[in-house]
Design a protein around this motif. Structure first.
Motif, PDB file in Angstrom:
ATOM      1  N   LEU A 150      -4.591  -3.808  -7.409  1.00 25.83           N
ATOM      2  CA  LEU A 150      -4.512  -2.830  -6.321  1.00 25.83           C
ATOM      3  C   LEU A 150      -5.891  -2.515  -5.756  1.00 25.83           C
ATOM      4  O   LEU A 150      -6.908  -2.638  -6.433  1.00 25.83           O
ATOM      5  CB  LEU A 150      -3.815  -1.546  -6.768  1.00 25.83           C
ATOM      6  CG  LEU A 150      -4.471  -0.575  -7.758  1.00 25.83           C
ATOM      7  CD1 LEU A 150      -5.518   0.314  -7.089  1.00 25.83           C
ATOM      8  CD2 LEU A 150      -3.422   0.302  -8.407  1.00 25.83           C
ATOM      9  N   ASP A 184      -2.973   6.140   0.602  1.00 30.98           N
ATOM     10  CA  ASP A 184      -4.206   5.826  -0.117  1.00 30.98           C
ATOM     11  C   ASP A 184      -4.148   4.454  -0.770  1.00 30.98           C
ATOM     12  O   ASP A 184      -5.164   3.956  -1.244  1.00 30.98           O
ATOM     13  CB  ASP A 184      -4.478   6.880  -1.202  1.00 30.98           C
ATOM     14  CG  ASP A 184      -4.798   8.238  -0.602  1.00 30.98           C
ATOM     15  OD1 ASP A 184      -5.483   8.260   0.434  1.00 30.98           O
ATOM     16  OD2 ASP A 184      -4.356   9.263  -1.161  1.00 30.98           O
ATOM     17  N   LEU A 185      -2.976   3.852  -0.820  1.00 33.51           N
ATOM     18  CA  LEU A 185      -2.829   2.535  -1.411  1.00 33.51           C
ATOM     19  C   LEU A 185      -3.003   1.480  -0.321  1.00 33.51           C
ATOM     20  O   LEU A 185      -2.171   1.330   0.569  1.00 33.51           O
ATOM     21  CB  LEU A 185      -1.458   2.392  -2.069  1.00 33.51           C
ATOM     22  CG  LEU A 185      -1.228   1.109  -2.874  1.00 33.51           C
ATOM     23  CD1 LEU A 185      -2.138   1.055  -4.086  1.00 33.51           C
ATOM     24  CD2 LEU A 185       0.235   0.998  -3.306  1.00 33.51           C
ATOM     25  N   LYS A 186      -4.102   0.750  -0.376  1.00 33.80           N
ATOM     26  CA  LYS A 186      -4.419  -0.235   0.659  1.00 33.80           C
ATOM     27  C   LYS A 186      -3.800  -1.602   0.365  1.00 33.80           C
ATOM     28  O   LYS A 186      -3.472  -2.358   1.285  1.00 33.80           O
ATOM     29  CB  LYS A 186      -5.929  -0.379   0.787  1.00 33.80           C
ATOM     30  CG  LYS A 186      -6.670   0.933   0.999  1.00 33.80           C
ATOM     31  CD  LYS A 186      -6.211   1.636   2.265  1.00 33.80           C
ATOM     32  CE  LYS A 186      -6.988   2.943   2.485  1.00 33.80           C
ATOM     33  NZ  LYS A 186      -6.512   3.667   3.683  1.00 33.80           N
ATOM     34  N   ASN A 207      -0.588  -6.396 -11.570  1.00 33.19           N
ATOM     35  CA  ASN A 207      -0.814  -5.085 -10.953  1.00 33.19           C
ATOM     36  C   ASN A 207      -2.210  -4.930 -10.342  1.00 33.19           C
ATOM     37  O   ASN A 207      -3.000  -4.075 -10.723  1.00 33.19           O
ATOM     38  CB  ASN A 207      -0.557  -3.978 -11.983  1.00 33.19           C
ATOM     39  CG  ASN A 207       0.905  -3.921 -12.395  1.00 33.19           C
ATOM     40  OD1 ASN A 207       1.794  -4.007 -11.564  1.00 33.19           O
ATOM     41  ND2 ASN A 207       1.144  -3.804 -13.694  1.00 33.19           N
ATOM     42  N   TYR A 261      -1.377  -3.702  -2.960  1.00 26.05           N
ATOM     43  CA  TYR A 261      -0.820  -3.701  -4.311  1.00 26.05           C
ATOM     44  C   TYR A 261       0.001  -4.963  -4.526  1.00 26.05           C
ATOM     45  O   TYR A 261       0.774  -5.374  -3.654  1.00 26.05           O
ATOM     46  CB  TYR A 261       0.079  -2.478  -4.538  1.00 26.05           C
ATOM     47  CG  TYR A 261       0.755  -2.499  -5.894  1.00 26.05           C
ATOM     48  CD1 TYR A 261       0.017  -2.364  -7.068  1.00 26.05           C
ATOM     49  CD2 TYR A 261       2.124  -2.692  -5.996  1.00 26.05           C
ATOM     50  CE1 TYR A 261       0.634  -2.415  -8.308  1.00 26.05           C
ATOM     51  CE2 TYR A 261       2.752  -2.728  -7.236  1.00 26.05           C
ATOM     52  CZ  TYR A 261       1.996  -2.590  -8.391  1.00 26.05           C
ATOM     53  OH  TYR A 261       2.597  -2.644  -9.616  1.00 26.05           O
ATOM     54  N   HIS A 274       4.370   3.344  -4.109  1.00 26.73           N
ATOM     55  CA  HIS A 274       4.101   2.330  -3.086  1.00 26.73           C
ATOM     56  C   HIS A 274       3.889   2.935  -1.702  1.00 26.73           C
ATOM     57  O   HIS A 274       3.315   2.294  -0.842  1.00 26.73           O
ATOM     58  CB  HIS A 274       5.267   1.341  -3.035  1.00 26.73           C
ATOM     59  CG  HIS A 274       5.472   0.621  -4.336  1.00 26.73           C
ATOM     60  ND1 HIS A 274       4.861  -0.573  -4.622  1.00 26.73           N
ATOM     61  CD2 HIS A 274       6.216   0.951  -5.427  1.00 26.73           C
ATOM     62  CE1 HIS A 274       5.222  -0.984  -5.831  1.00 26.73           C
ATOM     63  NE2 HIS A 274       6.041  -0.074  -6.339  1.00 26.73           N
ATOM     64  N   SER A 328       2.174   5.651  -0.768  1.00 27.79           N
ATOM     65  CA  SER A 328       0.964   6.423  -0.501  1.00 27.79           C
ATOM     66  C   SER A 328       0.067   5.735   0.522  1.00 27.79           C
ATOM     67  O   SER A 328      -0.148   4.520   0.477  1.00 27.79           O
ATOM     68  CB  SER A 328       0.196   6.625  -1.815  1.00 27.79           C
ATOM     69  OG  SER A 328      -1.055   7.208  -1.538  1.00 27.79           O
ATOM     70  N   ALA A 338      -7.299   0.836  -3.557  1.00 29.03           N
ATOM     71  CA  ALA A 338      -6.880   2.171  -3.109  1.00 29.03           C
ATOM     72  C   ALA A 338      -8.102   2.983  -2.704  1.00 29.03           C
ATOM     73  O   ALA A 338      -9.241   2.625  -3.001  1.00 29.03           O
ATOM     74  CB  ALA A 338      -6.107   2.889  -4.216  1.00 29.03           C
ATOM     75  N   TYR A 358      -0.905   4.501 -11.307  1.00 29.14           N
ATOM     76  CA  TYR A 358      -0.447   3.142 -11.602  1.00 29.14           C
ATOM     77  C   TYR A 358      -0.801   2.744 -13.030  1.00 29.14           C
ATOM     78  O   TYR A 358      -0.037   2.012 -13.681  1.00 29.14           O
ATOM     79  CB  TYR A 358      -1.057   2.154 -10.611  1.00 29.14           C
ATOM     80  CG  TYR A 358      -0.242   2.041  -9.338  1.00 29.14           C
ATOM     81  CD1 TYR A 358       0.690   1.031  -9.177  1.00 29.14           C
ATOM     82  CD2 TYR A 358      -0.407   2.959  -8.308  1.00 29.14           C
ATOM     83  CE1 TYR A 358       1.447   0.934  -8.031  1.00 29.14           C
ATOM     84  CE2 TYR A 358       0.337   2.872  -7.142  1.00 29.14           C
ATOM     85  CZ  TYR A 358       1.271   1.861  -7.005  1.00 29.14           C
ATOM     86  OH  TYR A 358       2.028   1.770  -5.868  1.00 29.14           O
ATOM     87  N   VAL A 408      -4.335   7.804  -7.290  1.00 24.75           N
ATOM     88  CA  VAL A 408      -3.354   6.736  -7.109  1.00 24.75           C
ATOM     89  C   VAL A 408      -3.555   5.659  -8.168  1.00 24.75           C
ATOM     90  O   VAL A 408      -2.598   5.190  -8.798  1.00 24.75           O
ATOM     91  CB  VAL A 408      -3.467   6.133  -5.699  1.00 24.75           C
ATOM     92  CG1 VAL A 408      -2.651   4.844  -5.593  1.00 24.75           C
ATOM     93  CG2 VAL A 408      -2.996   7.135  -4.654  1.00 24.75           C
ATOM     94  N   ALA A 409      -4.804   5.264  -8.378  1.00 23.99           N
ATOM     95  CA  ALA A 409      -5.089   4.249  -9.397  1.00 23.99           C
ATOM     96  C   ALA A 409      -4.665   4.732 -10.781  1.00 23.99           C
ATOM     97  O   ALA A 409      -4.088   3.978 -11.572  1.00 23.99           O
ATOM     98  CB  ALA A 409      -6.574   3.901  -9.384  1.00 23.99           C
TER      99      ALA A 409
END
Length: 533
Positions: free
Chosen positions: A380, A23-25, A378, A27, A19, A21, A382, A391, A387-388
């Motif tokens: 997301l 890079d995670l825009k 889930n 989630y 959570h 990162s 990213a 997950y 990252v994807a």
């Protein structure tokens, strides 16, 4: 004990890492009740009830479509819009079709910034989006949509661009994860369960309809075909004349004058007689039921004779028959070819190095479906493929492995009690995999339609195999020998494949019927020997 502590510490470090990162825009795990952060549309059309439920067989929660034959709409605004022009963008989510999907959508809309004054409660099918992505299935439609709404800089209008020949929707009831990857070099990849199913350049003229970059020239809408333009390649010979001995009235068949009535033909005996053993039922009422008539049976005398009743000469082909006379065709001296309007510069044409993506400001699910049991989870956005992937491995893979193992156990139990069902499942598994081969192109929807028809009618399995072979061989020879078949011919091949399946189906149904009829007492049938030699 020490090992257990290290394991717990590793998990504690790993999960927050998912959570944290940069890079995670966005989630959404749906671990908590969605009603606090998502907004239900207040449009009266959307009567479907969303529920916060566990996925069947798991402790993991998701967003559930709970009712059949309803429209659903729900949206969540992002804290900050996601800029798709800044590096790579990955869109990913899970969906499980727990009751299958006969007709409905399970896609997600990634909304662009809305007009001033818009509120999430107004979310509906008219709310503009940047990308629509995910499964859609109904009738001949079976695809994982990828639709980009792109602004034409010349006109200022937003145009929907549909990905052509997208992958098909998995046909089972397992949890699947859908991933769309947009790269800075304009590459687009569609993944299902982490496996790449489609890759293209998003500016490709062949893979999007209409292409994002318009055609440079277009047919002139004001150009008209001249009145004297003759498109007939062949015409009837105006100098041809019907031969004097051509008889258009001669019948196709005539009585065979050489035929002779077989010896022993019983002219005065009827083919059927009243059943002498039939008796009027005790509850028969002549006033209500009418006069009782015994049922007919085949005349036993006719069984020993060549035939009964009036004998008629059999027909034979008329040697004098020629049919209606038509003049032969000749080359048309005035033939000019098929007329086409002249090409002019396209006023909407523009050049583009990379798409001018609108940012993603909200995520919405707006669907109409005949099935319930659709579970979203889930979701997301990213900027990193890693990252994807992490997950997928942490959230989706464990659930999928459990579901796959249960499915395997059921298949083994089923095949143990019914070998044919087990064999057919293997056949369908391979057929669905074959349907995803990219060279099928426009024929893919026909192949999927045939496979789905066979699943509902198991006696079609053989016919389907024949149909698929016909389509595959046609495309194979086209690839080898080159050239592009006319549309009419391609349609004829698809029709031929469908007819092959239906023919096999009809044959198997007939065979089944004959087997069942053989077990019962056959009804009396009329003999068909009256006109035989």
């Amino acid at each position: 004990m020490k090992s257990l502590l290290w394991l717990l510490l590793a998990i504690a470090c790993f999960v927050p890492g998912l959570h944290a990162s940069d890079d995670l825009k966005f989630y959404e795990s749906f671990d908590e009740d969605f009603k606090r952060t998502w907004t239900l549309s207040e449009n009266k059309e959307y009567t479907g009830v969303w529920k916060h439920e566990k996925s069947e067989g798991h402790d993991d929660y998701g967003l559930l479509v709970s009712e059949k034959a309803r429209k659903y709409a729900i949206v969540k605004e992002l804290d900050e819009p996601v800029d798709l022009k800044d590096g790579a963008t990955v869109l990913q989510y899970e969906v499980r079709l727990q009751e299958g999907l006969e007709c409905g959508g399970a896609y997600i809309k990634f909304l662009r910034p809305q007009d001033a004054g818009w509120t999430p409660k107004e979310f509906d099918n008219e709310s503009p989006y940047t990308i629509m992505f995910g499964p859609d299935k109904c009738g001949a439609t079976n695809k994982v949509h990828f639709i980009l709404r792109h602004k034409n800089p010349k006109t200022g209008n937003f145009v929907e661009h549909h990905l052509q020949h997208p992958p098909s929707v998995p046909y089972d009831k397992l949890t699947h994860v859908y991933t769309a990857i947009l790269k800075p070099d304009n590459e687009l990849s569609i993944l299902i369960d982490g496996e790449e199913k489609k890759k293209t350049n998003i500016l490709s003229k062949d893979d999007f309809e209409p292409p994002i970059v318009p055609l440079k020239t277009i047919p002139d809408p004001d150009d008209k075909k001249p009145e004297d333009w003759d498109e007939r390649e062949k015409i009837s010979d105006p100098d041809a004349k019907k031969p004097e001995d051509w008889d258009e009235d001669a019948p196709m068949e005539i009585d065979d004058e050489d035929a002779v009535k077989p010896e022993g033909w019983l002219d005065d005996e009827p083919e059927e007689i009243d059943d002498p053993e039939a008796t009027k039922p005790e509850d028969w009422d002549d006033e209500e039921d009418g006069e009782f008539e015994a049922p007919k049976i085949e005349n036993p005398k006719c069984q020993e004779a060549p035939g009964c009743g009036e004998w008629k000469r059999p027909k034979k082909k008329n040697p004098a028959y020629k049919g209606k006379w038509r003049a032969p065709l000749i080359d048309n001296p005035n033939y000019k070819g098929i007329w086409k309007p002249r090409e002019i510069d396209n006023p909407e044409y523009f050049e583009l190095d990379s798409p001018n993506y609108e940012p993603i400001a909200a995520i919405g699910i707006e669907i109409w479906t005949m099935q319930d049991g659709i579970l979203f989870d889930n979701i997301l956005v990213a900027s990193s493929e890693k990252v994807a992937a992490s997950y997928r491995d942490a959230k989706w893979k464990p659930k999928f492995d459990v579901e796959k193992e249960k499915e395997k156990q059921k298949a083994e139990e089923s095949s143990g009690s019914d070998g044919l069902k087990g064999f057919q499942k293997v056949v369908f598994d391979y057929l669905y995999k074959a349907a995803d081969l990219p060279f099928l192109g426009e024929h893919r929807s026909k192949v999927l339609e045939l496979i789905e028809k066979a699943e509902k009618q198991p006696n079609l399995t053989v016919g389907i195999l024949i149909s698929i072979v016909v389509i595959f061989l046609s495309l194979f020879f086209r690839l080898i020998f080159g050239g592009k078949k006319p549309a009419a011919k391609a349609k004829a091949e698809s029709k031929e494949a469908t007819n092959a399946a239906e023919s096999s189906n009809n044959q198997e149904i007939t065979d089944d019927k004959e087997e069942k009829d053989g077990d019962a007492v056959a009804a009396p049938r009329r003999r068909n020997t009256r006109r035989d030699d």
